[in-house]
Design a protein around this motif. Structure first.
Motif, PDB file in Angstrom:
ATOM      1  N   UNK A   1      73.350  42.861  37.598  1.00 26.09           N
ATOM      2  CA  UNK A   1      73.112  41.674  36.766  1.00 26.09           C
ATOM      3  C   UNK A   1      72.705  40.472  37.602  1.00 26.09           C
ATOM      4  N   UNK A   2      72.016  39.552  36.951  1.00 23.35           N
ATOM      5  CA  UNK A   2      71.646  38.282  37.573  1.00 23.35           C
ATOM      6  C   UNK A   2      71.976  37.164  36.592  1.00 23.35           C
ATOM      7  N   UNK A   3      73.173  36.591  36.686  1.00 19.02           N
ATOM      8  CA  UNK A   3      73.570  35.554  35.720  1.00 19.02           C
ATOM      9  C   UNK A   3      72.628  34.363  35.679  1.00 19.02           C
ATOM     10  N   UNK A   4      71.982  34.040  36.800  1.00 15.48           N
ATOM     11  CA  UNK A   4      71.111  32.862  36.818  1.00 15.48           C
ATOM     12  C   UNK A   4      69.883  33.050  35.937  1.00 15.48           C
ATOM     13  N   UNK A   5      69.409  34.300  35.780  1.00 17.06           N
ATOM     14  CA  UNK A   5      68.251  34.572  34.935  1.00 17.06           C
ATOM     15  C   UNK A   5      68.642  35.088  33.561  1.00 17.06           C
ATOM     16  N   UNK A   6      69.934  35.436  33.363  1.00 20.78           N
ATOM     17  CA  UNK A   6      70.371  35.966  32.084  1.00 20.78           C
ATOM     18  C   UNK A   6      69.871  37.379  31.837  1.00 20.78           C
ATOM     19  N   UNK A   7      69.584  38.122  32.900  1.00 20.14           N
ATOM     20  CA  UNK A   7      69.036  39.466  32.745  1.00 20.14           C
ATOM     21  C   UNK A   7      69.790  40.466  33.618  1.00 20.14           C
ATOM     22  N   UNK A   8      69.608  41.742  33.286  1.00 18.12           N
ATOM     23  CA  UNK A   8      70.188  42.851  34.045  1.00 18.12           C
ATOM     24  C   UNK A   8      69.074  43.818  34.408  1.00 18.12           C
ATOM     25  N   UNK A   9      69.048  44.222  35.663  1.00 21.29           N
ATOM     26  CA  UNK A   9      68.092  45.228  36.130  1.00 21.29           C
ATOM     27  C   UNK A   9      68.809  46.558  36.305  1.00 21.29           C
ATOM     28  N   UNK A  10      68.243  47.623  35.728  1.00 20.82           N
ATOM     29  CA  UNK A  10      68.807  48.974  35.878  1.00 20.82           C
ATOM     30  C   UNK A  10      67.851  49.798  36.738  1.00 20.82           C
ATOM     31  N   UNK A  11      68.308  50.112  37.941  1.00 17.22           N
ATOM     32  CA  UNK A  11      67.501  50.840  38.919  1.00 17.22           C
ATOM     33  C   UNK A  11      67.875  52.318  38.886  1.00 17.22           C
TER      34      UNK A  11
END
Length: 795
Positions: free
Chosen positions: A393-403
């Motif tokens: 997750x990246x709270x600063x962008x409000x998004x989650x990346x699933x690798x």
């Protein structure tokens, strides 16, 4: 004969072997039917409960409600009636219809209202709480069996006096369930959450003492979760809109409830008789006062919950997996296709306390800092090939990346490491191997937080309620009146009639706002009534901006039609337009501030005041000022085509600005520079247009009054400081009458200049020429008797 004896011996041996094989099952079944064995079974798996530190309610016997309840019946359109004024467990057994309901009665309708959280909370804390001498913390245990009387599930039911979440209501039933296999071993474990639940395999359930599941009870709703100190977002539908409400769990108030075993012959779907203290199980009504809105009334009892009671294993296995439903915003590492153990380490020592280690998975139940670095140590069979997923997750962008890593291997040692840095793609290292980068990545939006939604009006003292509503009213009204006054006094030369400015303001404040609100609310009725296209039009900002601007613009059209001679410049149109917009914003903001306070308290109200009252406070004034300027242009324009085209374009521009602002706010999170920039850039454009219009008025007065009035009077009129000096001198020399006469002189001078300019521009309108002559005569009469004297103001 010998063969017969041999056959008999074989049959006897078969019977002995068969009985020997079946005896343990028969004994097991017989033992499971005895109260002692059932008690031992439910005590063995009794849950341990943890609460949020702000939670005051605890699960207790149903007596906690029966002691203060009356039994009532709903009769459709007729008024509800009392059935029993005093309720006992045995008396409830006779009422199996859902039209009956228990109503906590504290002596009067106001304090006993199910939504009066304050009164019910105080009553509970003083009379019923286990910490004040009330009933103990208990769980009702039920052992569900199949047709062979073998245990298939253990259910632990919890009853709470009050549910103080988004859907506040009296009474609350929650439960956890442990499914057993044929050998009596736990399999699936299901925790209830609102209208359903989630499940985990027994091996993944947090436990104490090996057999006692840890249950984390959420604040207010009492939904049960497998993880403490965590948030769980729920979508709640209100009309045609969906809002997100959080469940919050904690890690305090640990207690193992006393277990009350329910007899196996209780009703359920069979309708068997129940007696004694458990006769309440036959009650088919609601455990709490009924309320018209869905989910705001008391719930039905356990034995009337359909499949959840009648076929618990089927119900349990139909619930989603806990790990599939929650934690979408958390760091997570999963090994797919191999038995593996994962360790998670960070530079922050506190991270270790928030990591949940499961077979093949590791989840971090805590927020990450931007650019934080972590390491996932993986232990798997040597040279085992598997897939790996890393959710970062990246709270600063409000998004989650699933690798996704495909076909990675641990190598000969069985060890590997995943290097994770927030904001960057993770890297997989097998011991002694080369780095592996992810094969693919998916990015999704995630929710980190949402306001707690709670009806605050009845959770606080009367003083705090009045204080919060008072602040909402003052902050909504006072700034609007101050801005209106500044707007009015910004007109240097010819002030508009106060009655017209106030009429525009109050039209925006009440009729326009309330009619617009009513129309929008009508379109928020169920889709079936209006059709999906109409509802979607409202949702996507098509109808609401148009309705608002047309309603605000109605009073501007009336002023232009009825008092067209009061419109002397673009500046006048802006004043009337901004006035109606300020009135609209005043009422909208006041209601928004009060709503935020009643729903979420002071903190949300303060946020609303800052965002809507300050950052976006000039929105509606800006929108309607656009249309006001367009109408003023039409009054002053010489070209007939422009008289129609410009106001129409201005109206469409006002609607577009309103709609764009709504779309931006709906599709972005929190305060953003785009919406703020749109508001203040538009306001600056309006201010610039007002300044330009004032300059045009200055030139008009200087040109049109040359030769009409003495030069010193004309020069004084053009200088604000000179006018103020002249008015002050008149007040000192001739009192209030002299001061009023001097102001009237200045007003008539400005009106004469503007009417002369209009008459020259519209030679086809003889009434303007007549108006010019009338003003000349009034001005001459006023100057004759005025306190104005040459040299009375500084040159």
């Amino acid at each position: 004969m010998r063969s017969v004896n041999v056959l008999r011996a074989v049959v006897a041996l078969y019977v002995i072997l068969a009985l020997g094989h079946l005896a343990p099952i028969a004994i097991s079944h017989a033992q499971s039917d005895t109260p002692a064995d059932l008690h031992a079974l439910v005590e063995r798996y009794a849950p341990v409960l943890y609460f949020h530190p702000d939670e005051i309610f605890r699960p207790q016997p149903v007596d906690v409600m029966l002691a203060s309840a009356r039994l009532r019946q709903s009769r459709g359109t007729l008024p509800d009636v009392n059935v029993l004024s005093s309720v006992t467990a045995s008396s409830l057994a006779a009422y199996g219809d859902v039209s009956y309901y228990l109503d906590v009665w504290l002596g009067d309708a106001g304090s006993s209202d199910a939504r009066n959280y304050s009164a019910l909370r105080d009553y509970y804390l003083s009379k019923l709480s286990p910490f004040s001498g009330g009933p103990p913390v208990v769980a009702y245990a039920r052992v569900a069996t199949d047709e062979h009387m073998a245990p298939v599930a253990i259910q632990y039911w919890f009853f709470y006096f009050y549910n103080d979440w988004f859907n506040k209501h009296e009474g609350d039933w929650e439960m956890i369930q442990i499914d057993l296999d044929r050998d009596g071993n736990p399999g699936w474990v299901i925790y209830s959450q609102h209208h359903g639940g989630t499940r985990r395999n027994w091996s993944q359930v947090p436990r104490e003492g090996g057999t006692h599941p840890s249950v984390y009870v959420s604040l207010g709703s009492h939904a049960n979760y497998f993880v403490g100190d965590e948030t769980f977002p729920h979508g709640v539908v209100v009309g045609n809109s969906q809002i997100t409400v959080l469940d919050r769990t904690g890690h305090s108030g640990r207690i193992m409830p006393q277990v009350i075993l329910l007899p196996p012959d209780l009703p359920g779907a069979t309708g068997q008789q129940a007696a004694g203290d458990e006769a309440w199980m036959r009650f088919g009504g609601r455990w709490g006062e009924t309320i018209e809105i869905r989910d705001l009334g008391g719930p039905i009892g356990p034995s009337h919950k359909g499949e959840q009671w009648d076929d618990p294993q089927a119900w349990g296995t139909s619930q989603p997996l806990d790990l599939d439903l929650w934690y979408a915003n958390r760091l997570r590492v999963d090994v797919l296709g191999a038995e593996a153990q994962i360790g998670l380490a960070s530079e922050r020592p506190s991270i270790a306390q928030a990591v949940e280690f499961l077979s093949g998975s590791a989840i971090l139940h805590a927020d990450l800092a931007q650019d934080e670095v972590l390491s996932a140590a993986i232990q798997a069979p040597p040279n085992k090939r598997f897939d790996l997923t890393a959710q970062v997750p990246s709270p600063s962008t409000g998004q989650v990346n699933r690798y996704l890593f495909r076909g990675v291997t641990t190598g000969p040692s069985g060890k590997a490491d995943l290097a994770i840095r927030v904001g960057e793609a993770p890297v997989f290292f097998a011991e002694g191997g080369t780095p592996n980068w992810p094969n693919s990545v998916e990015t999704e939006d995630a929710l980190w937080d949402a306001p707690d939604v709670a009806w605050m009006a009845q959770t606080i003292s009367t003083w705090d309620l009045l204080k919060g509503l008072g602040i909402s009213w003052v902050v909504g009204v006072v700034p609007a009146l101050v801005l209106l006054a500044l707007l009015y006094y910004a007109d240097r030369y010819e002030k508009e009639p106060a009655r017209l400015v106030l009429s525009a303001f109050f039209w925006g404040a009440w009729p326009a706002f309330l009619i617009g609100l009513a129309v929008v609310l009508i379109f928020r009725l169920p889709i079936e009534l209006w059709g999906r296209d109409a509802v979607e039009a409202v949702r996507f900002g098509v109808l609401a901006p148009a309705i608002e601007e047309l309603l605000k613009g109605a009073v501007l059209l009336f002023i232009v039609y009825r008092f067209r001679y009061e419109i002397d410049s673009i500046h006048d149109g802006i004043i009337y337009g901004a006035a109606v917009g300020l009135g609209f914003a005043m009422t909208a903001n006041m209601m928004s501030f009060m709503g935020a306070f009643l729903v979420s308290g002071y903190e949300e109200m303060e946020r609303k005041i800052f965002v809507e009252g300050f950052l976006h406070g000039l929105n509606h004034a800006f929108y309607s000022a656009i249309f006001g300027a367009g109408l003023a242009y039409a009054v002053l324009a010489r070209d007939t085509k422009r008289r129609w085209a410009v106001p129409l374009a201005a109206l469409l521009a006002a609607i577009a600005a309103n709609g764009i602002h709504k779309v931006i706010l709906r599709n972005t999170i929190g305060v953003n520079p785009i919406s703020i920039g749109l508001t203040w850039l538009g306001a600056l454009v309006v201010f610039a247009l007002m300044f330009w219009s004032l300059r045009q008025q200055h030139f008009c007065i200087d040109r049109e009054l040359a030769g009409e009035v003495p030069d010193d009077l004309r020069r004084t009129l053009l200088r604000p400081d000179a006018r103020a000096w002249a008015e002050a001198r008149a007040l000192r020399q001739a009192g209030w009458r002299g001061w009023r006469r001097t102001r009237t002189t200045f007003q008539l001078c400005a009106e004469l200049a503007f009417r002369k300019a209009q008459s020259a521009a519209h030679a086809d309108q003889p009434d303007l020429a007549q108006e010019v002559e009338r003003l000349r005569q009034e001005l001459q009469a006023c100057m004759t008797t005025a306190a104005w004297m040459p040299g009375s103001a500084p040159q």
